[in-house]
Design a protein around this motif. Structure first.
Motif, short mmCIF file in Angstrom:
data_model
loop_
_atom_site.label_atom_id
_atom_site.label_comp_id
_atom_site.label_asym_id
_atom_site.label_seq_id
_atom_site.Cartn_x
_atom_site.Cartn_y
_atom_site.Cartn_z
N MET A 483 0.99 -10.93 0.62
CA MET A 483 0.64 -9.58 0.21
C MET A 483 -0.82 -9.43 -0.18
N LYS A 484 -1.38 -10.42 -0.90
CA LYS A 484 -2.78 -10.30 -1.29
C LYS A 484 -3.69 -10.19 -0.08
N ARG A 488 -5.78 -6.71 1.41
CA ARG A 488 -7.21 -6.73 1.73
C ARG A 488 -7.46 -6.30 3.18
N MET A 489 -6.57 -6.72 4.09
CA MET A 489 -6.73 -6.33 5.50
C MET A 489 -6.52 -4.84 5.70
N ILE A 494 -4.52 2.55 2.30
CA ILE A 494 -3.11 2.29 2.63
C ILE A 494 -2.40 1.77 1.39
N GLU A 495 -1.34 2.46 1.01
CA GLU A 495 -0.53 2.03 -0.13
C GLU A 495 0.68 1.25 0.39
N VAL A 496 0.83 0.01 -0.11
CA VAL A 496 1.95 -0.83 0.32
C VAL A 496 2.91 -1.00 -0.84
N MET A 519 2.88 -9.14 9.36
CA MET A 519 1.49 -8.72 9.33
C MET A 519 1.17 -7.85 10.54
N ASN A 520 1.67 -8.21 11.73
CA ASN A 520 1.42 -7.39 12.92
C ASN A 520 2.02 -5.99 12.77
N LEU A 521 3.23 -5.91 12.19
CA LEU A 521 3.86 -4.60 11.99
C LEU A 521 3.04 -3.77 11.00
#
Length: 784
Positions: A483-484, A488-489, A494-496, A519-521
């Motif tokens: 998640m960290k 950053r990416m 963007i709120e996750v 990560m790709n999704l």
């Protein structure tokens, strides 16, 4: 005297008898004369009647032969019968096989107060109806004959049938309204015989006319086929652009009301109208209208299997079964499949709306040829599209291959750097007391280097098809760890949010591939939200999966894990959803996407035996649901190790590594564990070291990619020189990519980056295995 008188009397009597005989003979001769005159008169009348009948039939035959259409043929026949054969009314009936009735198609002699209407016949009438017959006042009037009398408004008549292989198809009926000789002559067998000859001439004339018309149609159809072939072959690159003109020609030539080409969508159970032609006065059924094949269940399998659908009368079907056809006004229908490479890709639909149509075998065969021409045109254009697509994919793949090679090289060098960072950080942690190992974020350095190692592995997966390495997997922990880096990416816009099922158990899988998939999704979701938005990641475990079990590629699945990634982005259209998992398919601008992200997601899911569900709508965001089967992990050690303990030893080890930082790291690790260490920067130096200290060296650790002499060449040199000692191979590439195929014979394999624990464990295991092998050979030697 008396005798003389007596003789005279006898003579008189004799003469009287003679006269009486003569009188009788005269009377007989007179009667025969009268009868002879009557016979002569009768024969004269028969001859005259025969001459008249012959003349009538000859003229009738000439008139029938001159008719140019079926309508004029019937009109000529009825006019001759009514005008010259003393008939009051005449009618031609044709059988409608679909409706089971005989319908008047031509009539003469009917006024407004009377009309001929259609009628049906009972089964018992079929034998009598198939032969010429006479109905007059002396005929036994069965119920069905009374029905014919009433339907045709003819109390006295004759009928002459025309019989084909299908039974009675056409009937000629003529008759009178009364048997009053003062008004109309009585129908006799002579009339029946004459009308039988008339019927024979009429049916032969009709057969010849139909043959001539069919010949003309054949010539016209062959000419049409030639023109259609020329049109579709002339434009080799885009024959589909001529489909509108093709179906227009067909529709006009066959006097149809509507012709359509219906494409089979990739979903296979849906159809879409791509081309349509309609005659003047007929409503369009619409272009780009999608319909399920199941719309008419009785035809579903026939359509899918490439069988033709031929319906002469749609009205005979219940409206609930053909509601769509009824709404479009279709009365007769012919549907022919368009097959490419053995698969049905489309259909041609020929429709009659203004009237019923009986589809003959001959015209159906010609229409099948036209459907075949359309199929070949589609096949050719499909091949051209596939060729263009393959060429584009080829050039794109060559570009991606170059990028992949670059990515692989970068990942290899980056792994060397990570090995130094991760190794020294772990080595430092080992050297510090337990209470100081958290000082200065040292553990964070180790964890960050491990995440960076995962990223380089993804880079190597992209460039070189890395193999799946399964182990016990905690999906929630995997998502938490990334998640960290993920936040950053994605950036601040963007709120996750996470909704992770804390009750989820462990499973078996590739941690790095699952991390890459999520990560790709997430990155794909970010691209769909250029103005910012929300990404929600959910995990769940289902113990009772029900019908979902059939969708897993792994049999016997009883539990599954769900990973759901939802966004508030722009969503996808139906067309994009169909292709979203295709390799190299992307909706991004050139240079901004490879089209590999979601295809890698699909590949990872399939490797793990799962499946993907996609829910998306334009303007309403997108949700990917990943279902993975739960695989029970094997029993492992009850407690997790910290990864810091190192195995000790005392043997001498030769380290061959061209990267000075990694060589120094390995040297420090081994010396800290009690080993003696010799080092070399390449294969040639290693061989020189073996010549001087070979007897003291117990193990060799060598990199694969080195200057002057690489790991493969060093291995071959060891074998040639007769050295028999264990070798550990190290590489920044995945196993099997750059090792030259000799890893199967090596004692162990270490993929960079690695830490002290991995190094010392691999060394100790290789030395112990070598010692066990040596001792086993010593124990066995006396037996040899």
């Amino acid at each position: 005297m008396a005798d003389i008188e007596h003789n005279r009397e006898d003579r008189v009597v004799e003469l009287e008898h003679h006269v009486a005989g003569l009188r009788k003979r005269m009377e007989k001769l007179g009667g025969e004369s009268v009868r002879s005159e009557y016979k002569i008169l009768h024969l004269t009348q028969e001859v005259r009647r025969s001459r008249e009948a012959f003349g009538f039939l000859t003229g009738f035959q000439n008139d029938i032969g001159a008719a140019g259409s079926i309508g004029s043929l019937y009109a000529t026949a009825l006019k001759a019968i009514v005008a010259e054969l003393w008939m009051k009314r005449a009618v031609v009936l044709e059988r409608d096989g679909s409706a089971g009735v005989y319908r008047p198609v031509a009539t003469l002699g009917y006024q407004t107060d009377a009309a001929a209407v259609e009628f049906s016949l009972p089964e018992e009438a079929s034998t009598l109806w198939s032969k010429p017959a006479l109905v007059n006042g002396e005929t036994d009037s069965s119920e069905w004959i009374s029905n014919v009398r009433t339907s045709l408004s003819l109390p006295f008549f004759t009928w002459i049938p025309s019989i084909t292989d299908n039974g009675v198809e056409t009937v000629l009926v003529a008759g009178s309204l009364t048997e009053d000789s003062a008004q109309e002559p009585r129908l006799t067998d002579h009339d029946l015989a004459l009308l039988t000859s008339v019927g024979a001439i009429l049916w032969v004339g009709r057969m010849n006319l139909v043959a001539r018309q069919n010949l003309k149609l054949q010539v016209r159809y062959e000419s049409l086929l030639h023109r259609i072939s020329e049109v579709l072959l002339k434009d080799y690159d885009s024959p589909k652009s001529h489909f509108d003109s093709v179906i227009a020609r067909v529709g006009k030539a066959w006097s149809l009301d509507r012709v359509r080409i219906v494409e089979r969508l990739s979903a296979e159970r849906m159809t879409n109208v791509t081309h349509e032609w309609v005659a003047r006065g007929t409503e369009s059924a619409g272009i780009d209208r999608s319909h399920p094949i199941e719309e008419i269940p009785e035809w579903r399998d026939s359509l899918a299997l490439g069988e033709q659908i031929r319906v002469d009368n749609v009205g005979l079907f219940p409206k609930t079964r053909v509601s769509e056809l009824s709404e479009q006004g279709v009365r007769s229908l012919l549907v022919l499949p368009i097959t490419v490479r053995g698969s049905v890709v489309a259909w041609m639909s020929f429709e009659q709306c203004s009237r019923l149509r009986i589809w003959t075998g001959e015209e159906t065969r010609i229409l099948e040829v036209i459907a075949g021409l359309v199929a070949r045109a589609i096949a050719r254009e499909t091949e051209l599209e596939e060729r263009a697509h393959l060429e584009a994919e080829y050039y794109h793949s060559k570009k991606m291959e170059a990028v992949g090679q670059l990515a692989g090289g970068v990942a290899h060098d980056f792994n060397n750097l990570l090995t130094t960072i991760q190794g020294y950080a772990q080595l430092l942690m080992n050297r510090l007391p337990e209470e100081y190992r958290e000082v200065g974020g040292l553990k964070e350095i180790v964890m960050a280097s491990e995440r960076a190692a995962g990223l380089t592995r993804q880079l190597l997966t992209f460039s070189r098809k890395d193999k799946t390495e399964t182990s016990t997997l905690d999906i929630n922990e995997t998502i938490d760890e990334m998640m960290k880096l993920l936040r950053r990416m994605l950036g601040d816009g963007i709120e996750v949010t996470l909704d992770l099922d804390t009750e989820m158990g462990l499973t078996v899988g590739d941690k790095h591939q699952i991390s890459q998939m999520v990560m790709n999704l997430a990155v794909n979701a970010k691209d769909a939200m250029p103005q910012g938005g929300k990404i929600h990641i959910t995990t769940r475990e289902f113990a009772d999966i029900g019908p979902l079990a059939q969708r897993f590629t792994t049999p016997g699945v009883e539990r599954c894990h769900l990973i759901e990634v939802a966004d508030t982005g722009t969503g996808m259209s139906a067309e994009i959803k169909e292709r979203v998992f295709e390799p190299f398919f992307t909706t991004k601008e050139a240079g901004k996407g490879t089209g590999l992200g979601l295809s890698i997601v699909f590949s990872v899911v399939r490797r793990h035996g799962g499946f993907v569900e996609l829910d998306s709508e334009l303007g309403k965001g997108t949700t990917f649901r990943i279902f993975l089967p739960v695989k029970e992990p094997e029993q492992e050690e009850s407690a997790k190790t910290t990864g810091l303990e190192m195995t000790l030893g005392h043997e001498t080890i030769l380290v061959v590594e061209d990267d000075a930082s990694i060589r120094s790291l390995i040297t420090d690790i081994l010396k800290a564990s009690g080993y003696e260490v010799l080092s070399a920067t390449n294969g040639r130096e290693a061989l020189e070291e073996m010549k001087h200290s070979g007897d003291d060296i117990s193990l060799v650790m060598t990199d694969v990619v080195m200057p002057e002499m690489n790991g493969r060449e060093l291995w071959d040199s060891f074998i040639a020189a007769g050295y028999d000692l264990p070798v550990i191979v190290m590489s920044g590439y995945p196993k099997g990519e750059e090792d030259g195929g000799f890893l199967d014979e090596a004692a162990s394999y270490l993929q960079k980056p690695f830490g002290p624990k991995e190094v010392t464990e691999a060394v100790r295991r290789a030395l112990d295995d070598a010692a066990d092998t040596l001792h086993g050979e010593s124990r066995q030697s006396p037996l040899h």
